[in-house]
Enzyme design. Structure first.
Site, PDB file in Angstrom:
ATOM      1  N   ASP A  58      30.234  -3.798  -5.315  1.00 45.47           N
ATOM      2  CA  ASP A  58      31.322  -4.476  -5.968  1.00 45.47           C
ATOM      3  C   ASP A  58      32.065  -5.356  -5.126  1.00 45.47           C
ATOM      4  OD1 ASP A  58      31.093  -2.439  -8.547  1.00 45.47           O
ATOM      5  OD2 ASP A  58      31.961  -1.175  -8.210  1.00 45.47           O
ATOM      6  N   TYR A  86      28.021   7.204   2.419  1.00 40.79           N
ATOM      7  CA  TYR A  86      29.596   5.682   1.396  1.00 40.79           C
ATOM      8  C   TYR A  86      30.277   6.179   2.294  1.00 40.79           C
ATOM      9  CZ  TYR A  86      27.021   4.373  -2.510  1.00 40.79           C
ATOM     10  OH  TYR A  86      26.147   3.216  -3.431  1.00 40.79           O
ATOM     11  N   ASP A 100      39.536   2.229  -9.540  1.00 41.72           N
ATOM     12  CA  ASP A 100      39.590   1.673  -8.409  1.00 41.72           C
ATOM     13  C   ASP A 100      40.485   1.213  -8.213  1.00 41.72           C
ATOM     14  OD1 ASP A 100      38.437  -0.574  -9.517  1.00 41.72           O
ATOM     15  OD2 ASP A 100      36.581  -0.732  -8.686  1.00 41.72           O
ATOM     16  N   ARG A 200      33.087   5.641  -7.426  1.00 44.06           N
ATOM     17  CA  ARG A 200      34.721   5.455  -8.110  1.00 44.06           C
ATOM     18  C   ARG A 200      35.344   6.888  -9.814  1.00 44.06           C
ATOM     19  NH1 ARG A 200      34.200  -0.537 -11.175  1.00 44.06           N
ATOM     20  NH2 ARG A 200      32.367  -0.327 -11.344  1.00 44.06           N
TER      21      ARG A 200
END
Length: 319
Positions: A58, A86, A100, A200
């Protein structure tokens, strides 16, 4: 393309840069760029349109974005399926439309008193084999159209839960903050997960499980398969490559070793695979294998079919 895609690319004339070799390029994607923006930039830097990426990040996210150049685009399907690491920050106490920080706030709740024991227990419940409902603004296709496009068009989108594997979901730190006058809890986490997992959505589900709502405020991908931040180049670094020098890439064989188990070949086996023929499987994993010739060349990606390994993709066809 967003306005970011041309940033830092002032070279408009002069000799054409040499075309990059076939291989993978590991980019440290900056915030505010789409994955498509990065591909467009690298097409110019690599002097070829044959560039693709393995797994969208994203715009708000940063970190490892693996790109394939030339014949290496045929490796991307295997890179996409690799597990990923992550580092992220979850804001507990605020829920958004997109799960998010880019979405609109739909609820705020005082989350400053969430007990650490409860936080760790809910994190543990979201670890392992779980079923996850992706965010409605994901790139998943619904009747041939991306879910996010349907949401932007005003449609109500419901996505089915699907199985994912979260190998590691760890709380690194937690601290209180204030969001529009409401006390919240910011939680730094590290995640190792299978392809198709949405971090997310983990943030959303963690907030829901604690009864306070939650969303992702920061996301950095630190590893895709065998490729991590240590190998990643920034776009500024790549843009500083001299005009008469090809952008350096991870060569095909090394790239394949980074995402697949390896089958070392004999010369006769390498020759057979180069003609599209099969070879004896022997013992080994059932999944795709990188078939490497004695001289180090990536000959093919092979898959087991019965007692034979058959080429799924041939990279070094017989001439």
């Amino acid at each position: 393309m967003t306005a970011h895609a041309g940033r830092g690319d002032a070279r408009q004339s002069g000799p054409r840069r040499p075309t990059a070799d076939d291989g993978l390029l590991v980019v440290d994607k900056p915030a505010g760029w789409t994955s498509h923006d990065v591909v467009a930039r690298v097409r110019r830097l690599a002097a070829t349109r044959k560039v693709g990426h393995a797994g969208t990040l994203d715009p708000m996210a940063t970190g490892v974005l693996v790109l394939g150049i030339g014949r290496a685009t045929r490796l991307l399907t295997y890179v996409t399926g690799a597990d990923k690491d992550y580092a992220a920050t979850v804001r507990l106490g605020v829920a958004t439309t997109t799960d998010d920080a880019e979405g609109e706030v739909v609820a705020r709740v005082d989350a400053s008193a969430v007990p650490r024991a409860d936080l760790l227990a809910r994190v543990a419940e979201l670890t392992g084999d779980i079923r996850q409902v992706p965010s409605t603004v994901s790139a998943i296709k619904v009747d041939g159209q991306r879910a996010y496009a349907r949401v932007r068009a005003g449609e109500d989108v419901e996505l089915a839960a699907r199985p994912v594997h979260v190998a590691r979901f760890e709380v690194v730190a937690a601290r209180t903050d204030v969001d529009d006058g409401v006390p919240v809890l910011d939680v730094d986490v590290e995640v190792t997960c299978s392809s198709g997992t949405y971090v997310r959505a983990l943030a959303r589900d963690l907030g829901d499980a604690l009864g306070v709502g939650g969303h992702l405020t920061a996301l950095r991908r630190t590893r895709v398969g065998g490729f991590g931040l240590a190998q990643a180049r920034t776009l500024d670094d790549l843009g500083a490559t001299p005009d008469d020098v090809a952008v350096p890439v991870v060569p095909l064989a090394e790239a394949a070793r980074g995402v697949l188990p390896v089958r070392e070949l004999t010369e006769p086996e390498a020759r057979a695979l180069s003609y599209g023929q099969g070879v004896d499987a022997h013992d080994g994993p059932d999944g795709p294998l990188a078939a490497i010739a004695p001289d180090g060349t990536l000959v093919a990606v092979v898959e087991r079919r019965g007692a034979r390994l058959r080429p799924a993709v041939v990279f070094a066809p017989a001439s």
